[in-house]
Scaffold this motif. Structure first.
Motif, PDB file in Angstrom:
ATOM      1  N   LEU A  78      -0.313   6.219 -11.838  1.00 52.86           N
ATOM      2  CA  LEU A  78      -0.721   5.723 -11.075  1.00 52.86           C
ATOM      3  C   LEU A  78      -0.346   4.721 -10.548  1.00 52.86           C
ATOM      4  O   LEU A  78      -1.139   3.595 -10.693  1.00 52.86           O
ATOM      5  CB  LEU A  78      -1.491   6.280 -10.136  1.00 52.86           C
ATOM      6  N   ARG A  79       0.350   4.098  -8.956  1.00 55.80           N
ATOM      7  CA  ARG A  79       0.896   2.977  -8.999  1.00 55.80           C
ATOM      8  C   ARG A  79       0.145   2.315  -6.656  1.00 55.80           C
ATOM      9  O   ARG A  79       0.500   3.837  -6.632  1.00 55.80           O
ATOM     10  CB  ARG A  79       2.095   1.968  -8.673  1.00 55.80           C
ATOM     11  N   GLY A  80      -0.061   1.732  -6.859  1.00 54.32           N
ATOM     12  CA  GLY A  80      -1.237   2.072  -5.181  1.00 54.32           C
ATOM     13  C   GLY A  80      -2.390   1.045  -5.179  1.00 54.32           C
ATOM     14  O   GLY A  80      -2.725   0.477  -6.318  1.00 54.32           O
ATOM     15  N   PRO A  81      -2.717   0.634  -3.383  1.00 56.67           N
ATOM     16  CA  PRO A  81      -2.036   0.961  -3.000  1.00 56.67           C
ATOM     17  C   PRO A  81      -0.724   0.475  -2.853  1.00 56.67           C
ATOM     18  O   PRO A  81      -0.647  -1.158  -3.315  1.00 56.67           O
ATOM     19  CB  PRO A  81      -2.965   0.396  -1.659  1.00 56.67           C
ATOM     20  N   LEU A  82       0.363   0.912  -1.779  1.00 57.26           N
ATOM     21  CA  LEU A  82       1.778   0.661  -1.768  1.00 57.26           C
ATOM     22  C   LEU A  82       2.035   0.339  -0.328  1.00 57.26           C
ATOM     23  O   LEU A  82       1.385   1.073   0.438  1.00 57.26           O
ATOM     24  CB  LEU A  82       2.736   1.317  -2.730  1.00 57.26           C
ATOM     25  N   PRO A  83       2.734  -0.494   0.232  1.00 55.20           N
ATOM     26  CA  PRO A  83       3.798  -0.292   1.209  1.00 55.20           C
ATOM     27  C   PRO A  83       4.335   1.211   2.047  1.00 55.20           C
ATOM     28  O   PRO A  83       4.726   1.138   0.910  1.00 55.20           O
ATOM     29  CB  PRO A  83       4.730  -1.567   1.157  1.00 55.20           C
ATOM     30  N   PRO A  84       4.697   1.650   2.531  1.00 55.56           N
ATOM     31  CA  PRO A  84       5.112   2.752   2.631  1.00 55.56           C
ATOM     32  C   PRO A  84       6.230   3.276   3.005  1.00 55.56           C
ATOM     33  O   PRO A  84       6.728   3.711   3.630  1.00 55.56           O
ATOM     34  CB  PRO A  84       4.291   3.531   3.535  1.00 55.56           C
ATOM     35  N   TYR A  85       7.117   2.607   1.972  1.00 56.43           N
ATOM     36  CA  TYR A  85       8.445   2.631   1.504  1.00 56.43           C
ATOM     37  C   TYR A  85       8.565   4.316   1.653  1.00 56.43           C
ATOM     38  O   TYR A  85       9.931   4.531   2.098  1.00 56.43           O
ATOM     39  CB  TYR A  85       8.822   2.216   0.475  1.00 56.43           C
ATOM     40  N   SER A  86       8.159   5.010   0.604  1.00 58.88           N
ATOM     41  CA  SER A  86       8.829   6.461   0.844  1.00 58.88           C
ATOM     42  C   SER A  86       8.425   7.624   2.269  1.00 58.88           C
ATOM     43  O   SER A  86       8.814   8.619   2.342  1.00 58.88           O
ATOM     44  CB  SER A  86       8.090   7.141  -0.589  1.00 58.88           C
ATOM     45  N   PHE A  87       7.726   7.327   3.301  1.00 60.04           N
ATOM     46  CA  PHE A  87       7.435   7.317   4.837  1.00 60.04           C
ATOM     47  C   PHE A  87       8.243   6.621   5.395  1.00 60.04           C
ATOM     48  O   PHE A  87       7.315   7.155   6.745  1.00 60.04           O
ATOM     49  CB  PHE A  87       6.015   7.271   4.430  1.00 60.04           C
ATOM     50  N   VAL A  88       8.761   6.188   5.362  1.00 61.04           N
ATOM     51  CA  VAL A  88       9.722   5.566   6.561  1.00 61.04           C
ATOM     52  C   VAL A  88      10.736   6.069   7.278  1.00 61.04           C
ATOM     53  O   VAL A  88      11.808   6.241   6.724  1.00 61.04           O
ATOM     54  CB  VAL A  88       9.698   4.077   6.370  1.00 61.04           C
TER      55      VAL A  88
END
Length: 237
Positions: free
Chosen positions: A227-237
């Motif tokens: 698990l990686r995060g918290p991340l910038p929400p690249y997958s939801f832009v």
């Protein structure tokens, strides 16, 4: 001159860009392009832009700084536009879409989960739980099997692997789904059979992480959950 575009924010975002460096060598200073209620964070684009380590790190650092102060639409590395006017035009043309997406991402971050199943452990389980696979394997190993039986064993194991991985992937996503606003499944690579990102709001973060840890404990050492995060929400832009 071409500009490199990092992300989109609302005009009300604090935009603390002091001390940050942009992409390129030497790095270009960061600035904002405003259109209505939206801002785009940009810098001059280097002519030889490539995903060098320093440039990828600079791109990510900008996203993390902006995320610390508010909601952001992070763009993938490498996005460029012809000039500031082209960026401004894009903000104006898609203003409603960007505003809605900023609202949807408010108070949430991305967590990415990749899952793999140790190959030998999975094979042992299949041979233990599938009577047909067990019998074919015994015949092949004992020397009494035919070439057709070896082929049938290979096909059966491949089917079992796919079915078990798909079932486990579905179960993992179902267990984590209640704690996410949205999910985005990507094609897995290497030994992974699941590559999924979740958009998790701050209020659900503790339960999401606890559930993931519980899943990892239940599945044991044969399955690896990364698990990686918290991340910038690249997958939801």
């Amino acid at each position: 001159m071409a500009v490199y575009v990092y992300s989109i924010t609302s005009k009300s975002h604090p935009m603390r860009l002091d001390g940050l460096r942009g992409v390129g060598d030497p790095p270009g200073p960061l600035r904002s392009v405003t259109a209505g209620v939206l801002n785009a964070v940009v810098s001059d684009a280097p002519e030889d832009l490539r995903p060098r380590r320093r440039d990828v790190a600079a791109h990510q650092e900008v996203q993390e700084r902006l995320m610390a102060d508010g909601t952001v639409l992070p763009l993938q590395f490498g996005m460029t536009a012809e000039n500031d006017d082209a960026v401004r035009g894009a903000l104006e043309d898609r203003a409603s879409e960007y505003e809605q997406r900023l609202q949807h991402l408010k108070g949430a971050t991305e967590y990415n989960l990749k899952v793999s199943w140790e190959e030998k452990a999975l094979l042992r389980r299949i041979l233990r739980e599938s009577q047909e696979a067990h019998e074919l394997n015994e015949a092949t190993r004992g020397g009494s099997g035919t070439p057709e039986m070896s082929l049938a064993l290979g096909e059966l194991i491949a089917q079992e692997v796919e079915a078990r991985q798909q079932a486990l992937a579905s179960g993992i996503v179902e267990a984590l789904r209640p704690y996410a606003r949205e999910e985005s499944i990507s094609s897995p690579g290497g030994q992974d059979f699941l590559n999924v990102s979740f958009l998790v709001e701050e209020a659900q973060e503790e339960m999401f992480l606890a559930t993931q840890m519980s899943l990892a404990h239940q599945l044991g050492e044969d399955c690896k959950l990364r698990l990686r995060g918290p991340l910038p929400p690249y997958s939801f832009v």
